[in-house]
Motif scaffolding. Structure first.
Motif, PDB file in Angstrom:
ATOM      1  N   GLN A   5      75.563  50.825 -10.082  1.00  0.00           N
ATOM      2  CA  GLN A   5      75.030  50.111  -8.920  1.00  0.00           C
ATOM      3  C   GLN A   5      74.315  51.056  -7.966  1.00  0.00           C
ATOM      4  N   ARG A  63      72.733  53.762  -8.843  1.00  0.00           N
ATOM      5  CA  ARG A  63      71.426  54.049  -9.453  1.00  0.00           C
ATOM      6  C   ARG A  63      70.464  52.892  -9.224  1.00  0.00           C
ATOM      7  N   GLU A  64      70.987  51.657  -9.385  1.00  0.00           N
ATOM      8  CA  GLU A  64      70.123  50.494  -9.212  1.00  0.00           C
ATOM      9  C   GLU A  64      69.676  50.356  -7.765  1.00  0.00           C
ATOM     10  N   LYS A  65      70.559  50.687  -6.854  1.00  0.00           N
ATOM     11  CA  LYS A  65      70.222  50.618  -5.435  1.00  0.00           C
ATOM     12  C   LYS A  65      69.068  51.569  -5.143  1.00  0.00           C
ATOM     13  N   LYS A 124      66.864  52.610  -7.217  1.00  0.00           N
ATOM     14  CA  LYS A 124      65.660  52.080  -7.841  1.00  0.00           C
ATOM     15  C   LYS A 124      65.098  50.926  -7.008  1.00  0.00           C
ATOM     16  N   ALA A 125      65.990  50.092  -6.470  1.00  0.00           N
ATOM     17  CA  ALA A 125      65.548  48.963  -5.664  1.00  0.00           C
ATOM     18  C   ALA A 125      64.860  49.453  -4.398  1.00  0.00           C
ATOM     19  N   GLN A 174      63.281  52.191  -3.998  1.00  0.00           N
ATOM     20  CA  GLN A 174      61.984  52.727  -4.390  1.00  0.00           C
ATOM     21  C   GLN A 174      61.003  51.577  -4.626  1.00  0.00           C
ATOM     22  N   ALA A 175      61.470  50.516  -5.304  1.00  0.00           N
ATOM     23  CA  ALA A 175      60.608  49.367  -5.590  1.00  0.00           C
ATOM     24  C   ALA A 175      60.202  48.695  -4.290  1.00  0.00           C
ATOM     25  N   ARG A 176      61.137  48.611  -3.339  1.00  0.00           N
ATOM     26  CA  ARG A 176      60.820  47.975  -2.059  1.00  0.00           C
ATOM     27  C   ARG A 176      59.733  48.770  -1.353  1.00  0.00           C
ATOM     28  N   ARG A 181      57.528  50.738  -2.636  1.00  0.00           N
ATOM     29  CA  ARG A 181      56.238  50.609  -3.320  1.00  0.00           C
ATOM     30  C   ARG A 181      55.628  49.232  -3.086  1.00  0.00           C
ATOM     31  N   HIS A 182      56.478  48.203  -3.047  1.00  0.00           N
ATOM     32  CA  HIS A 182      55.973  46.850  -2.825  1.00  0.00           C
ATOM     33  C   HIS A 182      55.413  46.728  -1.417  1.00  0.00           C
ATOM     34  N   GLU A 183      56.146  47.277  -0.455  1.00  0.00           N
ATOM     35  CA  GLU A 183      55.682  47.195   0.933  1.00  0.00           C
ATOM     36  C   GLU A 183      54.391  47.983   1.104  1.00  0.00           C
ATOM     37  N   PHE A 184      54.315  49.121   0.426  1.00  0.00           N
ATOM     38  CA  PHE A 184      53.091  49.923   0.502  1.00  0.00           C
ATOM     39  C   PHE A 184      51.915  49.136  -0.068  1.00  0.00           C
ATOM     40  N   ARG A 185      52.176  48.447  -1.180  1.00  0.00           N
ATOM     41  CA  ARG A 185      51.121  47.678  -1.825  1.00  0.00           C
ATOM     42  C   ARG A 185      50.646  46.564  -0.895  1.00  0.00           C
ATOM     43  N   ARG A 204      48.636  47.981   1.778  1.00  0.00           N
ATOM     44  CA  ARG A 204      47.346  48.440   1.267  1.00  0.00           C
ATOM     45  C   ARG A 204      46.387  47.258   1.100  1.00  0.00           C
TER      46      ARG A 204
END
Lengths: 184, 550
Positions: B439, B441-443, B445-446, B448-450, B452-456, B459
Motif C-alpha cells: 500500500q 508503494r501504491e500510495k 505511485k498514486a 506521482q500520478a496525481r 502528473r495529472h494536475e500538471f497535465r 498545461r
C-alpha cells in the motif's frame, strides 16, 4: 432589566464580530474533505466512476453526491479507507462501474503504431512518449493502467498486460480463515 | 561463568531434535554438475551480473557486482562455464523465479588467483577491512542476510560489546554447533578481525547450554585471549533473536525499530566470523556455507559444507535420500522456515537448514476460532499483543496493526506454537506486513500520478490561454487594419516601390560581366581563342556522326 438587555446585546455584538473576523481570517481555501478523500483514491484517472478523474469524484463524494463504492481500481482497500474517513459502513463495489482487476500496464506494439498521437492526447498522466508520424512508447513506471488510450487507437496496437509479480514486491496471501462453526 | 545474565519476556521450549544431525562431523558436499546462483541472496539491492553466457569463470570470481550501499556481490562457487543467466526458482516463500547465473561446473574446482593483503589484519585500517569483507560478498549467515560490512561500521559511535551469536536456538539446526566444534580457531581469527574493524570493547560469544561440546571447545580456543568471553545461556527459543540476545547478555533493550549499534552493541553470527576469516586471511570470498540437512524424512541427517548454488535435491541425495512419505521440505528451521515449492531450487548464503518432515500419522488439528486465552501474549518475546494484531490483520485494519507495533514482530512463531486453536498467527502478520508495504508503494505511485495529472491539466489550461491570447492579438490587429484602410494604402505602395527598386538594383549588379574575362593579357586571350576554335571543331565533328545515325 435594561442592563441585562444591554449586556447581552453587547456580548452578542462582541462575539458576532469575533466570529466574523475568524471567518475571514481563518478562511480555508478549497475543500479540506475533498482533499482528504482525493488522497485515498488511487489516482488512476480512469473515469470508471463516471467522473472525469479522481479529483472530481472526490469532490462529489465530499458534497455527498456520490457513493464510496464507485472506484474499481481502488477496490476493497479504498472502500474500507473511505468508509473509515467518512464514518460510513463499507459496502461492496458497485457492479455497474466494473470489477476489481489486478494491476495492469499498457504496452504499444511498436511495429503496428502509425504515430497518430491520439493516445498521447488521451493519456491523463502524460505517460506516452512520441510525436506525429513517430513511433510511440509507454513509460511503464508512469502508466496507471487506466485503459483510456485503448479506445482512441485507430490500429488497435495498445494492449493491457498484467504487471509480472516480482519476488521483492510479492505479498503473502490472505490466510484462509476456517468457516466459523460453533458447537451447538 | 559468574557473569550476570538478564532475561527476555516469554519464549518457548520446543523439542530440540538436535541429536539427529549433530552426531556426524561436517562433510564436504560433492560438486553438482550445475550450480544455480541467484543474484539476490541478501537484504538490499540486487547486484548486477558482470559475466556473460559462455564465459569461463574460476572459483571465487565475481559474477555480479554490488549495486548501491546496501548490497553484496555474488561469486562463482566453483570453476566452470556460465551456461545461462535467466530466471529460475529461488528459495523464497513466494515460489517465484528470480535472476540466477547458471554455472556448468568442470569438476576441477580451480580457485581464482588470490590477491592477498600481505599485512597482518591489525595493520589494515578498519575501512579497508570493511571493503575487503564487502567485496567478498559476506552477509549475515544466521538467516537474515544483512550485508556484514555495514554492521562492522560503527559510524563514529563507541561499540562497547561485540556479541557473537552461537545460540542456534531453533530446533533441528546444528550447523553453527558443528562449526564451533570443528573450526574454533578459524572462528576466533574472524572474531579478532571484527573486533579490530569495530574497535569494540569486550567480546561475548553466546552459546546455549544445550551445546556443551561447543562451549568447551570455544572456551579452550579463547583461553589466552583477553577481553573475549564465552557465555553459556540457558536454552530458550527465540534466544538467538538479535534483540533478545542483547537483552539477555547486556540487559539493554534495543529501541523499537532501532538498531543495536545505537546502544553500543553489534551482533554477528559465528558462521559470519568464520567467513570473514576466510575472506581476510585467505582472500576467499563467500562461496560456500555449512548447512544442516535433517528431519525424520532424511535417512542420514548431517551437516554438509556446500558450494552456494547447489540444488537442494543434490544435498538430500548425499544424505541417503528421503525415507517415508515426505510431507514437506522446509528451508530454515521448523519455527521460521518456509516450505519449498520445488526440489530444483538452489542453496543460498542464508539457508542454514533443510528440514524434510514425514507425513504425520495424525493430520494436523484444524484451525479453530480464537478463544482469547492470551497464551500468545505470554510467550511473545517482543511483548506485543498477538491477539490484537491477529484481529486487526484479519479485518485488514492495517493502520490499527501498526498502532500495535506490527513491525516490531520478529516472526519467531512462538504465538502460533502455543495457540490452542492452531491459528497461523504469523501468517496473518506476514500478510499484514507485505500488504502495508504494498500500500505504501501504491500510495507513492498514486501521488506521482496525481502530480502528473494536475500538471497535465494545468498545461492544457495554459496552452488554451496562450492560444486565446494569440487569437485575441491577431483579431485586434485585423480589426485595427480594417478600421484605418486609407492610411495604410500609401505606406504599402511605398514599401512595394522600395522593394521593386531594391530588386532592380540587385539585378543590375548581377549583370556585370564576369571579372575573369576583363583585362586579359594577349597570351591569355590567345589561349582562350585557341580553346574556342577547338571546341567549335569538336562540336562540328560530333554533329556529323550524330546526323548519320539519325
Amino acid at each position: 432589566m435594561l442592563t441585562a438587555v444591554i449586556a447581552l446585546t453587547a456580548l452578542a455584538l462582541i462575539f458576532g464580530l469575533l466570529l466574523g473576523f475568524a471567518a475571514v481570517r481563518f478562511k480555508v481555501e478549497g475543500d479540506p474533505l475533498a482533499e482528504k478523500i482525493d488522497a485515498l483514491l488511487p489516482q488512476t484517472q480512469c473515469g470508471q466512476c463516471g467522473f472525469p478523474g479522481c479529483r472530481p469524484y472526490a469532490e462529489a463524494m465530499a458534497r455527498g453526491e456520490a457513493d464510496i463504492n464507485r472506484c474499481p481500481p481502488g477496490g476493497e482497500t479504498t472502500i474500507i479507507a473511505l468508509a473509515d474517513l467518512l464514518g460510513r459502513e463499507p459496502i461492496p463495489l458497485d457492479a455497474e462501474v466494473g470489477e476489481e482487476k489486478p494491476k495492469m500496464v499498457a504496452i504499444i506494439d511498436e511495429a503496428t503504431c502509425i504515430g497518430c498521437t491520439l493516445c498521447i492526447q488521451a493519456c491523463p498522466v502524460d505517460a506516452i512518449l512520441g510525436a506525429a508520424k513517430q513511433m510511440h512508447t509507454i513509460i511503464e513506471a508512469e502508466c496507471t493502467g487506466c485503459e483510456l488510450c485503448l479506445e482512441p487507437c485507430p490500429v488497435d496496437c495498445i494492449d493491457m498486460i498484467q504487471i509480472p509479480e516480482k519476488v521483492l514486491h510479492w505479498k503473502w496471501p490472505y490466510p484462509q480463515p476456517p468457516t466459523e462453526t460453533r458447537p451447538g | 561463568m559468574s557473569r550476570q545474565l538478564w532475561s527476555f519476556h516469554g519464549g518457548i521450549h520446543p523439542p530440540q531434535y538436535k541429536e539427529l544431525s549433530n552426531q556426524r562431523p561436517i562433510a564436504q558436499s560433492s560438486l553438482a554438475a550445475e550450480l544455480v546462483i541467484p543474484l539476490h541472496q541478501h537484504i538490499g539491492q540486487s547486484p548486477e551480473p558482470i559475466v556473460q553466457v559462455g564465459d569461463y569463470v574460476l572459483k571465487g570470481q565475481e559474477l555480479a557486482h554490488a549495486q548501491g550501499y546496501v548490497s553484496a556481490p555474488v561469486h562463482a562457487s566453483s570453476s566452470g562455464t556460465v551456461v545461462a543467466i535467466e530466471e529460475r526458482a529461488i528459495p523464497h516463500p513466494s515460489g517465484l523465479n528470480a535472476l540466477c547465473v547458471v554455472l556448468a561446473t568442470d569438476g576441477e574446482d580451480r580457485w581464482l588467483e588470490q590477491q592477498l593483503d600481505e599485512r597482518h589484519y591489525t595493520a589494515i585500517e578498519p575501512s579497508h577491512l570493511r571493503n575487503l569483507i564487502r567485496s567478498a560478498g559476506i552477509v549475515g549467515l544466521g538467516g537474515a542476510g544483512f550485508p556484514t560490512f555495514i554492521k562492522l561500521n560503527p559510524t563514529g559511535r563507541v561499540i562497547d560489546t561485540l556479541i557473537l551469536n552461537g545460540v542456534e536456538c531453533e530446533p533441528y539446526i546444528t550447523c553453527d554447533d558443528l562449526l564451533m566444534r570443528e573450526r574454533s580457531t578459524e572462528i576466533l581469527a574472524g572474531i579478532k578481525i571484527m573486533r579490530h574493524a569495530l574497535q569494540a570493547g569486550e567480546v561475548l560469544i553466546a552459546i546455549e547450554d544445550n551445546k556443551p561440546e561447543a562451549i568447551a571447545i570455544m572456551q579452550q580456543a579463547i583461553a589466552n585471549e583477553p577481553g573475549i568471553e564465552v557465555v553459556s545461556v540457558p536454552t530458550r527459543y527465540p534466544q538467538g533473536g538479535e534483540k533478545q540476545l542483547i537483552k539477555v547478555l547486556t540487559g539493554k533493550e534495543c529501541p523499537s525499530s532501532g538498531l543495536p549499534f545505537q546502544i553500543g552493541v553489534v551482533l554477528n553470527n559465528v558462521a559470519t566470523a568464520y567467513a570473514i576469516h576466510r575472506a581476510v586471511n585467505h582472500g576467499q570470498p563467500l562461496v560456500s556455507r555449512i548447512v544442516t540437512i535433517t528431519g525424520d524424512g532424511i535417512k542420514e541427517p548431517r551437516n554438509l559444507e556446500v558450494p552456494i548454488g547447489t540444488p537442494i535435491q543434490h544435498l538430500i541425495d548425499q544424505c541417503g535420500g528421503t525415507s517415508g512419505e515426505i510431507e514437506r521440505i522446509i528451508i530454515g528451521g521448523p519455527m521460521m522456515g518456509f516450505a519449498m515449492h520445488s526440489s530444483a531450487i538452489p542453496l543460498i548464503k542464508t539457508s542454514n537448514c533443510i528440514l524434510a518432515t514425514r507425513q504425520p500419522e495424525q493430520p494436523a488439528a484444524p484451525e479453530m476460532p480464537c478463544i482469547r486465552c492470551g497464551a500468545c501474549a505470554e510467550v511473545c518475546p517482543v511483548e506485543l499483543l498477538p491477539q490484537q494484531l491477529y484481529w486487526h490483520a484479519r479485518a485488514k485494519e492495517f493502520d490499527k496493526t501498526q498502532e500495535y507495533d506490527l513491525f516490531d514482530c520478529i516472526e519467531c512463531g512462538c504465538c502460533s506454537y502455543v495457540c490452542p486453536s492452531n491459528i497461523p498467527l504469523v501468517h496473518y502478520y506476514r500478510f499484514a506486513k507485505t500488504e502495508i508495504w504494498s500500500q505504501e508503494r501504491e500510495k507513492e505511485k498514486a501521488d506521482q500520478a496525481r502530480k502528473r495529472h494536475e500538471f497535465r491539466l494545468s498545461r492544457i489550461e495554459r496552452e488554451q490561454a496562450e492560444k486565446e491570447a494569440r487569437l485575441a492579438l491577431k483579431r485586434a490587429a485585423v480589426q485595427e487594419k480594417s478600421e484605418t484602410p486609407d492610411k495604410g494604402e500609401a505606406e504599402k505602395q511605398a514599401l512595394i516601390q522600395a522593394a521593386l527598386a531594391r530588386a532592380q538594383a540587385k539585378k543590375e549588379s548581377q549583370q556585370e560581366p564576369p571579372k575573369n574575362t576583363a583585362e586579359l593579357t594577349p597570351a591569355q586571350q590567345r589561349i582562350i581563342d585557341e580553346a574556342d576554335a577547338r571546341r567549335q571543331r569538336l562540336d562540328a565533328a560530333a554533329d556529323t556522326p550524330r546526323k548519320e545515325a539519325e
